[in-house]
Design an enzyme around this catalytic site. Structure first.
Site, short mmCIF file in Angstrom:
data_model
loop_
_atom_site.label_atom_id
_atom_site.label_comp_id
_atom_site.label_asym_id
_atom_site.label_seq_id
_atom_site.Cartn_x
_atom_site.Cartn_y
_atom_site.Cartn_z
N GLU A 56 -11.72 -12.70 6.29
CA GLU A 56 -10.81 -12.96 7.39
C GLU A 56 -11.68 -13.14 8.65
OE1 GLU A 56 -7.25 -10.28 7.79
OE2 GLU A 56 -8.04 -9.99 9.80
N SER B 86 -10.05 -5.84 9.80
CA SER B 86 -10.21 -6.15 8.37
C SER B 86 -11.21 -7.28 8.18
CB SER B 86 -8.87 -6.58 7.79
OG SER B 86 -7.91 -5.56 7.98
N ARG C 33 -1.95 -14.66 6.67
CA ARG C 33 -3.17 -14.73 7.51
C ARG C 33 -3.64 -16.18 7.68
NH1 ARG C 33 -1.12 -10.87 7.87
NH2 ARG C 33 -1.77 -8.77 7.40
N1 EPU Z 1 -7.24 1.52 0.33
C1 EPU Z 1 -8.12 2.15 -0.48
N2 EPU Z 1 -9.38 2.43 -0.01
C2 EPU Z 1 -9.78 2.10 1.23
C3 EPU Z 1 -8.86 1.43 2.08
C4 EPU Z 1 -7.59 1.14 1.61
O1 EPU Z 1 -7.81 2.47 -1.64
O2 EPU Z 1 -10.94 2.37 1.58
C5 EPU Z 1 -5.86 1.21 -0.15
C6 EPU Z 1 -4.83 2.01 0.64
O3 EPU Z 1 -4.62 3.28 0.05
C7 EPU Z 1 -3.59 1.13 0.54
C8 EPU Z 1 -4.15 -0.28 0.44
O4 EPU Z 1 -5.54 -0.14 0.10
O5 EPU Z 1 -2.89 1.40 -0.65
C9 EPU Z 1 -3.99 -1.10 1.73
O6 EPU Z 1 -4.67 -0.46 2.79
P1 EPU Z 1 -4.05 -0.32 4.26
O7 EPU Z 1 -2.68 0.29 4.17
O8 EPU Z 1 -5.08 0.35 5.09
O9 EPU Z 1 -3.80 -1.79 4.76
P2 EPU Z 1 -4.73 -3.11 4.78
O10 EPU Z 1 -4.03 -4.12 3.93
O11 EPU Z 1 -6.13 -2.77 4.42
C10 EPU Z 1 -3.55 -4.23 6.83
C11 EPU Z 1 -4.11 -5.17 7.89
C12 EPU Z 1 -4.66 -4.37 9.06
C13 EPU Z 1 -3.59 -3.47 9.64
C14 EPU Z 1 -3.04 -2.57 8.52
C15 EPU Z 1 -1.89 -1.76 9.04
C16 EPU Z 1 -4.90 -7.02 6.47
C17 EPU Z 1 -6.05 -7.79 5.93
N3 EPU Z 1 -5.14 -6.00 7.28
O12 EPU Z 1 -4.67 -3.51 6.31
O13 EPU Z 1 -4.98 -5.30 10.09
O14 EPU Z 1 -4.07 -2.64 10.68
O15 EPU Z 1 -2.59 -3.38 7.40
O16 EPU Z 1 -0.83 -1.71 8.16
O17 EPU Z 1 -3.77 -7.38 6.17
C18 EPU Z 1 -6.77 -6.63 10.80
O18 EPU Z 1 -6.13 -7.57 10.29
O19 EPU Z 1 -7.86 -6.78 11.38
C19 EPU Z 1 -6.22 -5.29 10.67
C20 EPU Z 1 -6.84 -4.19 11.08
#
Ligand code: EPU
Length: 301
Positions: A288, A218, A169
């Protein structure tokens, strides 16, 4: 206070809320909507040298201060919104193109590799600057090069992906650099496979992210080895509110803003989440989201 900016392309005191996904924030002192590089140059040439300039993409990663922005906001329109899929599979896109649209345009031409962008609310320019990613992929893996203008020198060049310093990022681009467009490498893909993969991502997104609300994707970067969403969730912060801003009950790393929410509500909620997660885990989350204009204090929390 700087000198005045007079140009037929520039409007004064323009409310910015409508140009951001949170729909909060005050006016820009100056706002320009430019259709091509020539118009962008004309506006920059008309601007006093010390006037702060910010190019707004989809407005999906910013919170504009309630007091507004005391500078020039540039919105990229026209040719900056064009996508073209070449016969060689190279996809050329203007910096203002929405990432889900980029993914769909490639898929419609039978080209794969960009489907992960279906889950990201930003623009091509934002993706280059932040090395946007998700679903196990990031921009560094699919970008060929980007067309960059360094504003003070008006120097425009095509920078290969290796020279952009893309990390998690992050990139080596500074506030002086404007992304004008980018070229992406894709792979040939079977239309049925692409279709089912795209549907799967859209379904995952509907189930896991608060689409359709006022949010900015995010809020925090994922810290090494863990995820911000999990840490905020485990700290019990889903549903936490400040004014009209709330931690999403669906995904803890999203904030949603109700009608009537202010930028200050979001700033305070980001700070509160940060403090509470740090108290619970010792980890200081890094936003972010980008805060634009004046806010109370150096950073939230
Ligand atoms: N989780 C929780 N509780 C929650 C949310 C998530 O326990 O309320 C856990 C999930 O179970 C999972 C982990 O946290 O094990 C990661 O969550 P998720 O798979 O939703 O991915 P993320 O890392 O939160 C990233 C990007 C998103 C993108 C998704 C799609 C970042 C900061 N964000 O989210 O991008 O849509 O992956 O894979 O890397 C953005 O950057 O604006 C964005 C939406």
């Amino acid at each position: 206070m700087t000198g005045r900016l007079d140009s037929p392309l520039v409007r004064h005191d323009v409310p910015l809320a409508a140009f951001t996904t949170f729909k909060v924030g005050g006016p820009a002192r100056y706002l320009a909507e430019v259709s091509d590089e020539e118009q962008l140059l004309a506006v920059l040439d008309a601007a006093p040298a010390d006037l702060p300039v910010l190019v707004l993409g989809r407005g999906s990663n910013v919170v504009v201060s309630d007091e507004g922005y005391d500078g020039l906001i540039v919105r990229l329109r026209g040719t900056f919104l064009e996508v073209e899929v070449g016969g060689d599979g190279i996809v050329r896109a203007g910096a203002g193109v929405a990432l889900p649209r980029l993914a769909r345009a490639a898929a419609a031409a039978g080209r794969g590799g960009l489907e992960f962008y279906l889950g990201i609310p930003g623009s091509v320019g934002g993706a280059v600057r932040m090395n946007a990613g998700g679903h196990g992929r990031d921009t560094a893996a699919v970008l060929r090069d980007a067309r960059i203008m360094t504003v003070p020198a008006r120097d425009v060049r095509t920078v290969p992906v290796e020279a952009l310093g893309l990390g998690y990022r992050s990139s080596a681009l500074t506030d002086d650099d404007v992304v004008l467009g980018a070229r992406f490498v894709t792979v040939p893909a079977d239309p049925a496979t692409l279709e089912s993969r795209s549907r799967e991502i859209a379904r995952w997104r509907r189930e896991h992210q608060p689409g359709g609300t006022r949010n900015a994707g995010s809020v925090f970067k994922n810290p090494p080895g863990t995820s911000a969403g999990r840490l905020i969730d485990e700290a019990g912060l889903k549903g936490l509110r400040r004014g009209g801003a709330m931690v999403s009950t669906l995904h803890a790393n999203f904030l949603v803003a109700e009608e009537g929410a202010t930028a200050r509500d979001i700033w305070e909620l980001v700070g509160e989440v940060r403090r509470r997660v740090e108290a619970a885990t010792g980890i200081r989350l890094e936003p972010e989201l980008r805060f634009v204009g004046r806010f109370e204090g150096e950073e939230p929390g």
